[in-house]
Write a protein that holds these residues in place. Structure first.
Motif, PDB file in Angstrom:
ATOM      1  N   ILE A   1       0.873  -1.175   0.000  1.00  0.00           N
ATOM      2  CA  ILE A   1       0.000   0.000   0.000  1.00  0.00           C
ATOM      3  C   ILE A   1       0.905   1.217   0.000  1.00  0.00           C
ATOM      4  CG2 ILE A   1      -1.779   1.265   1.234  1.00  0.00           C
ATOM      5  CD1 ILE A   1      -2.712  -1.403   0.131  1.00  0.00           C
ATOM      6  N   LEU A   2       0.612   2.183  -0.885  1.00  0.00           N
ATOM      7  CA  LEU A   2       1.483   3.351  -1.026  1.00  0.00           C
ATOM      8  C   LEU A   2       0.719   4.644  -0.769  1.00  0.00           C
ATOM      9  CD1 LEU A   2       0.857   4.951  -3.968  1.00  0.00           C
ATOM     10  CD2 LEU A   2       1.776   2.812  -4.835  1.00  0.00           C
ATOM     11  N   PHE A   3       1.480   5.696  -0.468  1.00  0.00           N
ATOM     12  CA  PHE A   3       0.933   7.053  -0.354  1.00  0.00           C
ATOM     13  C   PHE A   3       1.982   8.029  -0.860  1.00  0.00           C
ATOM     14  CE2 PHE A   3       0.265  11.124   1.748  1.00  0.00           C
ATOM     15  CZ  PHE A   3      -1.056  11.364   1.416  1.00  0.00           C
ATOM     16  N   GLY A   4       1.571   8.930  -1.771  1.00  0.00           N
ATOM     17  CA  GLY A   4       2.488   9.913  -2.331  1.00  0.00           C
ATOM     18  C   GLY A   4       1.881  11.298  -2.359  1.00  0.00           C
ATOM     19  N   ILE A   5       2.734  12.314  -2.306  1.00  0.00           N
ATOM     20  CA  ILE A   5       2.334  13.716  -2.413  1.00  0.00           C
ATOM     21  C   ILE A   5       3.210  14.382  -3.460  1.00  0.00           C
ATOM     22  CG2 ILE A   5       2.148  15.932  -1.248  1.00  0.00           C
ATOM     23  CD1 ILE A   5       1.731  14.519   1.350  1.00  0.00           C
ATOM     24  N   SER A   6       2.585  15.152  -4.344  1.00  0.00           N
ATOM     25  CA  SER A   6       3.297  15.900  -5.383  1.00  0.00           C
ATOM     26  C   SER A   6       2.890  17.369  -5.282  1.00  0.00           C
ATOM     27  CB  SER A   6       2.944  15.332  -6.761  1.00  0.00           C
ATOM     28  OG  SER A   6       3.517  16.111  -7.794  1.00  0.00           O
ATOM     29  N   PHE A   7       3.857  18.269  -5.456  1.00  0.00           N
ATOM     30  CA  PHE A   7       3.612  19.704  -5.294  1.00  0.00           C
ATOM     31  C   PHE A   7       4.311  20.464  -6.409  1.00  0.00           C
ATOM     32  CE2 PHE A   7       5.178  23.765  -3.360  1.00  0.00           C
ATOM     33  CZ  PHE A   7       3.946  24.422  -3.345  1.00  0.00           C
TER      34      PHE A   7
ATOM     35  N   ARG B   1       8.367  20.541 -10.080  1.00  0.00           N
ATOM     36  CA  ARG B   1       7.580  19.556  -9.333  1.00  0.00           C
ATOM     37  C   ARG B   1       8.458  18.916  -8.270  1.00  0.00           C
ATOM     38  NH1 ARG B   1       5.514  13.604 -11.493  1.00  0.00           N
ATOM     39  NH2 ARG B   1       3.906  13.247  -9.925  1.00  0.00           N
ATOM     40  N   LEU B   2       7.936  18.837  -7.047  1.00  0.00           N
ATOM     41  CA  LEU B   2       8.563  18.120  -5.947  1.00  0.00           C
ATOM     42  C   LEU B   2       7.622  17.002  -5.526  1.00  0.00           C
ATOM     43  CD1 LEU B   2       9.604  21.219  -3.805  1.00  0.00           C
ATOM     44  CD2 LEU B   2      11.102  19.907  -5.299  1.00  0.00           C
ATOM     45  N   TYR B   3       8.173  15.845  -5.140  1.00  0.00           N
ATOM     46  CA  TYR B   3       7.309  14.750  -4.733  1.00  0.00           C
ATOM     47  C   TYR B   3       7.992  13.874  -3.697  1.00  0.00           C
ATOM     48  CZ  TYR B   3      10.103  11.944  -8.012  1.00  0.00           C
ATOM     49  OH  TYR B   3      11.147  11.314  -8.680  1.00  0.00           O
ATOM     50  N   GLY B   4       7.177  13.174  -2.949  1.00  0.00           N
ATOM     51  CA  GLY B   4       7.649  12.169  -2.000  1.00  0.00           C
ATOM     52  C   GLY B   4       6.631  11.052  -1.916  1.00  0.00           C
ATOM     53  N   GLU B   5       7.105   9.841  -1.686  1.00  0.00           N
ATOM     54  CA  GLU B   5       6.215   8.682  -1.653  1.00  0.00           C
ATOM     55  C   GLU B   5       6.762   7.652  -0.686  1.00  0.00           C
ATOM     56  OE1 GLU B   5       4.826   7.115  -5.483  1.00  0.00           O
ATOM     57  OE2 GLU B   5       5.299   5.083  -4.757  1.00  0.00           O
ATOM     58  N   THR B   6       5.870   6.984   0.020  1.00  0.00           N
ATOM     59  CA  THR B   6       6.244   5.864   0.868  1.00  0.00           C
ATOM     60  C   THR B   6       5.309   4.698   0.583  1.00  0.00           C
ATOM     61  OG1 THR B   6       6.699   5.141   3.138  1.00  0.00           O
ATOM     62  CG2 THR B   6       4.778   6.540   2.799  1.00  0.00           C
TER      63      THR B   6
ATOM     64  N   GLN C   1      10.532   7.110  -1.479  1.00  0.00           N
ATOM     65  CA  GLN C   1      10.961   7.637  -2.773  1.00  0.00           C
ATOM     66  C   GLN C   1      10.707   9.141  -2.791  1.00  0.00           C
ATOM     67  OE1 GLN C   1      10.504   6.189  -7.439  1.00  0.00           O
ATOM     68  NE2 GLN C   1       8.938   5.629  -5.968  1.00  0.00           N
ATOM     69  N   PHE C   2      11.602   9.886  -3.416  1.00  0.00           N
ATOM     70  CA  PHE C   2      11.466  11.338  -3.458  1.00  0.00           C
ATOM     71  C   PHE C   2      12.226  11.863  -4.672  1.00  0.00           C
ATOM     72  CE2 PHE C   2      14.777   9.866  -0.638  1.00  0.00           C
ATOM     73  CZ  PHE C   2      15.916  10.486  -1.128  1.00  0.00           C
TER      74      PHE C   2
ATOM     75  N   THR D   1      15.376  14.140 -11.120  1.00  0.00           N
ATOM     76  CA  THR D   1      16.165  13.341 -10.182  1.00  0.00           C
ATOM     77  C   THR D   1      15.219  12.464  -9.370  1.00  0.00           C
ATOM     78  OG1 THR D   1      16.095  14.938  -8.344  1.00  0.00           O
ATOM     79  CG2 THR D   1      17.847  15.198  -9.991  1.00  0.00           C
ATOM     80  N   ASN D   2      15.720  11.337  -8.883  1.00  0.00           N
ATOM     81  CA  ASN D   2      14.901  10.427  -8.079  1.00  0.00           C
ATOM     82  C   ASN D   2      15.789   9.654  -7.119  1.00  0.00           C
ATOM     83  OD1 ASN D   2      12.056   8.924  -7.943  1.00  0.00           O
ATOM     84  ND2 ASN D   2      13.651   7.363  -7.812  1.00  0.00           N
ATOM     85  N   GLY D   3      15.381   9.594  -5.866  1.00  0.00           N
ATOM     86  CA  GLY D   3      16.045   8.780  -4.860  1.00  0.00           C
ATOM     87  C   GLY D   3      15.090   7.731  -4.323  1.00  0.00           C
ATOM     88  N   HIS D   4      15.610   6.535  -4.025  1.00  0.00           N
ATOM     89  CA  HIS D   4      14.767   5.422  -3.570  1.00  0.00           C
ATOM     90  C   HIS D   4      15.493   4.708  -2.441  1.00  0.00           C
ATOM     91  CE1 HIS D   4      12.449   1.469  -4.604  1.00  0.00           C
ATOM     92  NE2 HIS D   4      11.864   2.149  -3.643  1.00  0.00           N
TER      93      HIS D   4
END
Length: 344
Positions: A227-233, A240-245, A261-262, A282-285
């Motif tokens: 199950i995931l949840f992400g926010i994008s701004f 665009r900035l984003y983060g996800e878990t 992930q961000f 760019t993406n970090g995981h």
């Protein structure tokens, strides 16, 4: 599936998961409370004429161009129009089956996102020449929101899937490994913010040619159901900035529950035409099975975007850290190369 760790570690994970779910619910509830849903007809734009108020027909798009009437040029009264979340400058919120566009778009530099990709790369650790291929996509099934495909707003249910394949050019284009992903995201977007939750399944498979070429290698049955949840701004239309878990409630083959992930993206918005526009992503995981180590990806190049919001890109990719193929999730890689991508 619970791992055989001490019970207090399991309980700590569940407490963390409960805290995350509570925060997510608080964010969504706060957003919805601030945007009380009311019928769009109550806030239809009104045109002010000399001595007379005239409301436009329901559903018509209001133009600021002078009207061919005997009255003076109209002045649009739009303050209430813009405050109504069911009737935005993009139009009213309506039910749509299989609409165009996406409220929450895939991450450009994410190496496991559902998209079309071909990256010709050099892997420095083993000195191999490889192709990293993704055959996938993502589409909206239903939306209650605006019909603007470029930047839609509202609620949406999507479907996604991808085959993530590594081909070895040094060995007759053998299939070294293939990971498969399937998911059902549920998204909400309004203004500069987009939210995503949902479910995804991922499993990893070792290529037949690799097994033949590498006797004694044992395949990992790496599986995640999460199950995931992400926010994008979007602080500006171009950034665009984003983060996800994600929390995996079933794991196998060395996978652990938590991942994060961000990232950051830049490209000029709107339809680009033939000339295109530069992009940077760019993406970090980070993953729990690596003690919250992971991988970092950087992409830059040129981008072309159509009126559906989908885009084609060509450019350079650099990736360092642990392998983005889960058969070798605990092995390090450093790669660079040229790629093309089609993003949904």
């Amino acid at each position: 599936m619970l791992t055989l760790r001490p019970l207090r570690t399991q309980f700590a994970s569940f407490r963390m998961f409960g805290w995350l779910v509570g925060c997510c619910a608080w964010l969504v509830a706060g957003t919805l409370a601030a945007q009380t849903m009311v019928p769009a007809e109550q806030f239809a734009p009104v045109q002010q004429f000399e001595g007379e108020m005239i409301a436009p027909p329901a559903g018509d798009w209001i133009s600021s161009e002078p009207m061919a009437t005997g009255f003076s040029e109209p002045e649009l009264v739009l303050s209430e129009y813009y405050d109504d979340p069911c009737y935005t400058p993009s139009g009213p919120w309506v039910n749509q089956l299989l609409p165009d566009g996406l409220i929450y778009r895939s991450y450009m530099a994410g190496p496991r996102e559902p998209k079309m990709q071909l990256v010709h790369l050099e892997e420095q650790q083993n000195g191999e020449t490889l192709w990293d291929v993704i055959l996938g996509g993502r589409r909206a099934l239903w939306r209650y929101g605006t019909v603007d495909p470029m930047h839609p707003e509202g609620w949406e249910i999507d479907i996604e899937g991808a085959a993530i394949i590594r081909l070895n050019l040094d060995n007759e284009r053998d299939v070294d490994a293939s990971d498969f992903r399937f998911g059902i995201p549920v998204t909400y977007g309004f203004g500069k913010w987009q939210y995503k939750t949902g479910y995804y399944h991922l499993s990893s498979h070792l290529g037949d040619e690799w097994i033949v070429r590498t006797p004694g290698w044992e395949r990992k049955n790496y599986v995640r159901d999460a199950i995931l949840f992400g926010i994008s701004f979007n602080p500006t239309p171009a950034w665009r900035l984003y983060g996800e878990t994600a929390y995996a409630f079933f794991t196998a083959g060395g996978a652990e529950p938590w991942e994060f992930q961000f990232g950051l993206e830049y490209s000029e918005p709107g339809v680009t035409g033939w000339h295109g526009t530069p992009f940077l992503a760019t993406n970090g995981h980070l993953r729990e099975e690596l003690d919250f180590g992971g991988d970092y990806a950087l992409q830059f190049g040129w981008l072309w975007r159509g009126d559906s919001g989908s885009q084609f890109r060509a450019g350079f990719q650099f990736l360092a850290g642990h392998s983005n193929y889960y058969q070798w999730y605990n092995e390090s890689e450093k790669q660079y190369g040229l790629g093309i991508w089609y993003d949904f």
